[in-house]
Design an enzyme around this catalytic site. Structure first.
Site, PDB file in Angstrom:
ATOM      1  N   GLY A 110      -0.988 -30.314  17.870  1.00 63.93           N
ATOM      2  CA  GLY A 110       0.726 -30.266  17.348  1.00 63.93           C
ATOM      3  C   GLY A 110       1.289 -31.250  18.271  1.00 63.93           C
ATOM      4  O   GLY A 110       1.028 -31.567  19.447  1.00 63.93           O
ATOM      5  N   HIS A 111       2.094 -32.207  17.698  1.00 61.85           N
ATOM      6  CA  HIS A 111       2.684 -33.193  18.488  1.00 61.85           C
ATOM      7  C   HIS A 111       4.012 -33.307  18.019  1.00 61.85           C
ATOM      8  O   HIS A 111       4.450 -33.110  16.796  1.00 61.85           O
ATOM      9  CB  HIS A 111       2.237 -34.589  18.421  1.00 61.85           C
ATOM     10  N   GLY A 129      -6.331 -30.518  26.213  1.00 62.23           N
ATOM     11  CA  GLY A 129      -5.347 -31.196  25.392  1.00 62.23           C
ATOM     12  C   GLY A 129      -3.978 -30.913  25.987  1.00 62.23           C
ATOM     13  O   GLY A 129      -4.057 -30.600  27.430  1.00 62.23           O
ATOM     14  N   ASP A 130      -3.075 -31.337  25.255  1.00 61.27           N
ATOM     15  CA  ASP A 130      -1.547 -31.244  25.768  1.00 61.27           C
ATOM     16  C   ASP A 130      -1.511 -32.087  26.855  1.00 61.27           C
ATOM     17  O   ASP A 130      -0.547 -31.790  27.923  1.00 61.27           O
ATOM     18  CB  ASP A 130      -1.180 -29.704  25.868  1.00 61.27           C
ATOM     19  N   ARG A 163       2.800 -20.234  22.732  1.00 63.57           N
ATOM     20  CA  ARG A 163       2.204 -19.675  23.872  1.00 63.57           C
ATOM     21  C   ARG A 163       2.567 -20.530  25.307  1.00 63.57           C
ATOM     22  O   ARG A 163       2.534 -21.699  25.199  1.00 63.57           O
ATOM     23  CB  ARG A 163       0.621 -19.544  23.775  1.00 63.57           C
ATOM     24  N   GLN A 178      -6.895 -32.165  20.713  1.00 65.42           N
ATOM     25  CA  GLN A 178      -7.324 -31.425  21.851  1.00 65.42           C
ATOM     26  C   GLN A 178      -7.945 -32.177  22.787  1.00 65.42           C
ATOM     27  O   GLN A 178      -7.214 -33.312  23.177  1.00 65.42           O
ATOM     28  CB  GLN A 178      -8.406 -30.617  21.141  1.00 65.42           C
ATOM     29  N   THR A 227     -12.568 -25.540  21.155  1.00 62.50           N
ATOM     30  CA  THR A 227     -12.379 -25.392  19.688  1.00 62.50           C
ATOM     31  C   THR A 227     -13.498 -25.857  18.890  1.00 62.50           C
ATOM     32  O   THR A 227     -14.876 -25.816  19.321  1.00 62.50           O
ATOM     33  CB  THR A 227     -11.266 -26.655  19.350  1.00 62.50           C
ATOM     34  N   GLY A 287       0.036 -35.261  26.687  1.00 58.49           N
ATOM     35  CA  GLY A 287       0.933 -36.134  26.433  1.00 58.49           C
ATOM     36  C   GLY A 287       0.166 -37.386  25.782  1.00 58.49           C
ATOM     37  O   GLY A 287       0.732 -38.481  25.769  1.00 58.49           O
ATOM     38  N   LYS A 288      -1.003 -37.099  25.055  1.00 58.56           N
ATOM     39  CA  LYS A 288      -1.294 -38.072  24.161  1.00 58.56           C
ATOM     40  C   LYS A 288      -0.514 -38.784  23.286  1.00 58.56           C
ATOM     41  O   LYS A 288      -0.369 -39.941  22.767  1.00 58.56           O
ATOM     42  CB  LYS A 288      -2.704 -37.676  23.250  1.00 58.56           C
ATOM     43  N   LYS A 298       2.758 -37.458  32.724  1.00 55.45           N
ATOM     44  CA  LYS A 298       3.928 -36.306  33.483  1.00 55.45           C
ATOM     45  C   LYS A 298       3.722 -36.349  34.970  1.00 55.45           C
ATOM     46  O   LYS A 298       3.983 -35.419  35.505  1.00 55.45           O
ATOM     47  CB  LYS A 298       3.380 -34.972  32.975  1.00 55.45           C
ATOM     48  N   LEU A 299       3.674 -37.723  35.482  1.00 56.64           N
ATOM     49  CA  LEU A 299       3.530 -37.523  37.166  1.00 56.64           C
ATOM     50  C   LEU A 299       5.015 -37.385  37.421  1.00 56.64           C
ATOM     51  O   LEU A 299       5.019 -36.925  38.978  1.00 56.64           O
ATOM     52  CB  LEU A 299       3.325 -39.136  37.580  1.00 56.64           C
ATOM     53  N   ASP A 300       5.780 -37.397  36.588  1.00 56.10           N
ATOM     54  CA  ASP A 300       7.224 -37.180  37.423  1.00 56.10           C
ATOM     55  C   ASP A 300       7.620 -35.598  37.517  1.00 56.10           C
ATOM     56  O   ASP A 300       8.609 -35.268  38.161  1.00 56.10           O
ATOM     57  CB  ASP A 300       8.333 -37.572  36.510  1.00 56.10           C
TER      58      ASP A 300
HETATM   59  P1  IMP Z   1      -8.730 -23.089  17.707  1.00 51.93           P
HETATM   60  O1  IMP Z   1      -9.187 -24.360  17.756  1.00 51.93           O
HETATM   61  O2  IMP Z   1      -7.790 -22.640  17.206  1.00 51.93           O
HETATM   62  O3  IMP Z   1     -10.325 -22.437  17.374  1.00 51.93           O
HETATM   63  O4  IMP Z   1      -8.661 -22.465  19.316  1.00 51.93           O
HETATM   64  C1  IMP Z   1      -9.910 -22.589  20.170  1.00 51.93           C
HETATM   65  C2  IMP Z   1      -9.295 -22.754  21.542  1.00 51.93           C
HETATM   66  O5  IMP Z   1      -8.720 -23.851  21.669  1.00 51.93           O
HETATM   67  C3  IMP Z   1      -8.183 -21.863  21.995  1.00 51.93           C
HETATM   68  O6  IMP Z   1      -8.349 -21.538  23.436  1.00 51.93           O
HETATM   69  C4  IMP Z   1      -6.843 -22.802  21.789  1.00 51.93           C
HETATM   70  O7  IMP Z   1      -5.803 -22.334  22.660  1.00 51.93           O
HETATM   71  C5  IMP Z   1      -7.438 -24.077  22.192  1.00 51.93           C
HETATM   72  N1  IMP Z   1      -6.690 -25.158  21.541  1.00 51.93           N
HETATM   73  C6  IMP Z   1      -6.991 -25.361  20.169  1.00 51.93           C
HETATM   74  N2  IMP Z   1      -6.073 -26.592  19.576  1.00 51.93           N
HETATM   75  C7  IMP Z   1      -5.444 -26.995  20.778  1.00 51.93           C
HETATM   76  C8  IMP Z   1      -4.514 -27.960  20.999  1.00 51.93           C
HETATM   77  O8  IMP Z   1      -3.906 -28.735  20.496  1.00 51.93           O
HETATM   78  N3  IMP Z   1      -3.974 -28.035  22.343  1.00 51.93           N
HETATM   79  C9  IMP Z   1      -4.512 -27.183  23.610  1.00 51.93           C
HETATM   80  N4  IMP Z   1      -5.500 -26.108  23.144  1.00 51.93           N
HETATM   81  C10 IMP Z   1      -5.695 -26.142  21.788  1.00 51.93           C
HETATM   82 MG    MG Z   2      -0.500 -30.433  21.578  1.00 52.44          MG
END
Ligand code: IMP
Ligand code: MG
Length: 506
Positions: A49-50, A21-22, A367, A256, A271, A24-25, A398-400
């Site tokens: 989260g975006h 995840g994260d 976090r 994710q 997840t 840059g989608k 994020k290559l930069d």
């Molecule tokens: P859960 O989905 O809240 O149960 O979390 C399970 C695992 O997935 C944990 O390690 C979270 O940090 C990770 N996780 C859940 N959603 C995201 C996301 O959108 N981006 C990155 N990690 C995520």
């Molecule tokens: Mg995210």
């Protein structure tokens, strides 16, 4: 930014992350939303989260799809999503306040419903042993309830009487578990965690000493949230089917990433939904065969992970994992805010510097995201898992960020250093070189990366064309290397601005 020619032959396009995840989608979804008629989410929930820019202000959204700012495009939260009506309500309030219409937003009537009890169970479990670093948004309890035939769907909110009846029977097992957890901690001299967690969620008044939950109050409160979204709740599976039939262009927005998928990820540190194209297509109301192209997003030359679980290429290894678990953004900045890529002393500091320069802090939880080098062993696996029409394309993001660091390391294999492990017909022994990704935490924690080293790219943020990206010597070499590994690169993001998106045109 011009839309590429190859989009002409595509009706359904999916954006899926290859990593944890994260990656840059959001930026890519925003880019392709110009092209689409429908923008659909199919998995995950408020754990995602975006950041969306409205009236020049930044807002973090968890449920509302990125396409909401385009008034003439249909935005759908599909059947595979775990929807928390309380969080959706907060997001709709922001849109109200900012004057953004959401008449174009539809919610699957059969999306999985997350509400207070699921979040309480998720958070209480995280306070006990064996936690995995969940975001506490109720994902596991919601999807567990679904497959355990004790789940709720969004449509339940529209029928208060049946909802209330279902509450007591469907939550009976959970009440037993929560009571047991409460007793266990009380016996150890602790406090009433269930009550405290409910207070933290802003609903101490829904706590009931004897039954854990005051079902009466909960039913009333959530039915009022049901009134709020009445009108948006629809049979979106049929809507999507009709859209497909009538030639509408559909963009699937992944949440994710592949390595967090419950079916294909680094289990159990995953997840609770299938965040690959397979889960995304299903959760959007389609099949994988309906998807014309999947663009797999690879953050490079570094990648990240939030929460616990194995991460073979982590910069600074265990030290980094521990640090990220206990630190917060402000405290880290106080200690390391001065770091630059020219001054980092070791691998650990390189990880810190990358996190700070890349802004790698959780959008949902705040976090610290753990940082490490791009891992091609897992990326190739992700490419296999996510193939549609027998292939899978790639976007690099994020290559930069690492501009100024003189070298780049790419993991191409692992050396296994653990005890003998039987993986199907493969016996893995210490010293073995592994090139096939094994999505098993017990194996991955003993995998040491083998790297190929390249020269750093320097500042590439000013590059403004596909051709120019290939003329940059270091970057061009890196792209060729990825191609030799079978990656078909469609897009390169070299900055957070919409214009810093380089697209293969043909
Ligand atoms: P859960 O989905 O809240 O149960 O979390 C399970 C695992 O997935 C944990 O390690 C979270 O940090 C990770 N996780 C859940 N959603 C995201 C996301 O959108 N981006 C990155 N990690 C995520
Ligand atoms: Mg995210």
């Amino acid at each position: 930014m011009q839309l590429p020619k190859w989009l002409d032959t595509i009706q359904v396009l999916a954006i899926v992350c290859a990593q944890w995840g994260d990656s840059g989608k959001g930026k890519l979804v925003d880019f392709f939303a110009q092209w689409a008629d429908y923008i659909v989410r199919g998995t995950g929930g408020a754990n995602a989260g975006h950041t969306i820019l409205i009236n020049l202000k930044k807002f973090v959204f968890h449920l509302v799809p990125c396409g909401i700012l385009y008034p003439y495009k249909i935005n759908i939260i599909g059947n595979g999503v775990a929807l928390d009506p309380e969080i959706l309500d907060e997001e709709l309030r922001i849109l109200d306040r900012e004057g953004v219409s959401y008449q174009n937003l539809f919610i699957a009537l059969n999306a999985k419903l997350v509400f207070l009890p699921h979040k309480v169970l998720d958070m209480v479990r995280e306070l006990r042993k064996g936690k995995i670093g969940s975001t506490g948004k109720g994902m596991a309890p919601t999807y567990e309830a679904h497959v355990g035939r004790k789940g709720f769907i969004v449509n339940d909110l529209l029928n208060p009487t049946t909802f209330k009846d279902k509450l007591e029977s469907n939550l009976a097992d959970m009440v037993v578990i929560l009571k047991a957890f409460r007793e266990e901690l009380l016996e150890k001299g602790g406090t009433d965690v269930v009550r405290e967690v409910m207070a933290k969620l802003g609903h101490e008044d829904f706590y009931d000493e004897d039954n854990i939950f005051d079902f009466e109050k909960i039913a009333k409160y959530y039915s009022s949230l049901g009134n709020r979204i009445n009108g948006m709740v629809a049979d979106t599976d049929t809507m999507i089917f009709e859209a497909l039939d009538s030639g509408k262009k559909i963009l699937l927005e992944g949440a994710q990433g592949t390595l967090l998928s419950v079916d294909y990820g680094t289990y159990p540190f995953v997840t609770s939904s299938d965040s690959t194209i397979r889960g995304l297509a299903k959760g959007a109301g389609l099949t994988t065969a309906d998807v014309d192209r999947t663009i797999l997003v690879l953050k490079a030359p570094y990648m990240t992970r939030v929460g616990d679980g194995p991460f073979p290429t982590e910069m600074g290894g265990i030290e980094s994992a521990k640090w990220c678990r206990r630190m917060n953004e402000e405290a880290e900045a106080r200690q390391y805010g001065h770091l630059t890529f020219a001054t980092v002393a070791d691998d650990f500091e390189l990880g810190v510097c990358t996190r700070i320069k890349g802004g790698e802090f959780g959008a949902t939880t705040g976090r610290l995201r753990r940082t490490g080098w791009l891992d091609l062993v897992s990326a190739q696996y992700a490419m296999e898992v996510n193939r549609t029409k027998s292939c899978c394309h790639v976007a690099l993001t994020k290559l930069d960020v690492m501009a100024g660091y003189p070298e780049i390391k790419i993991c191409i294999a692992y050396t296994y250093t653990g005890p003998d492990f039987q993986y199907g017909r493969q016996l893995i022994r210490t010293g073995d070189q592994i090139t096939n990704f094994i999505p098993v935490a017990e194996v991955l924690k003993y995998c040491q990366p083998i790297y190929e080293t390249f020269a750093g790219f320097g500042d590439i943020s000013q590059i403004d064309s596909w051709e120019a990206a290939h003329e940059n010597e270091a970057l061009g070499k890196f792209l060729d290397f990825l191609r030799a590994y079978g990656f078909i690169i469609d897009l390169i993001s070299n900055g957070s601005d919409r214009n810093q998106t380089l697209v293969r045109q043909r």
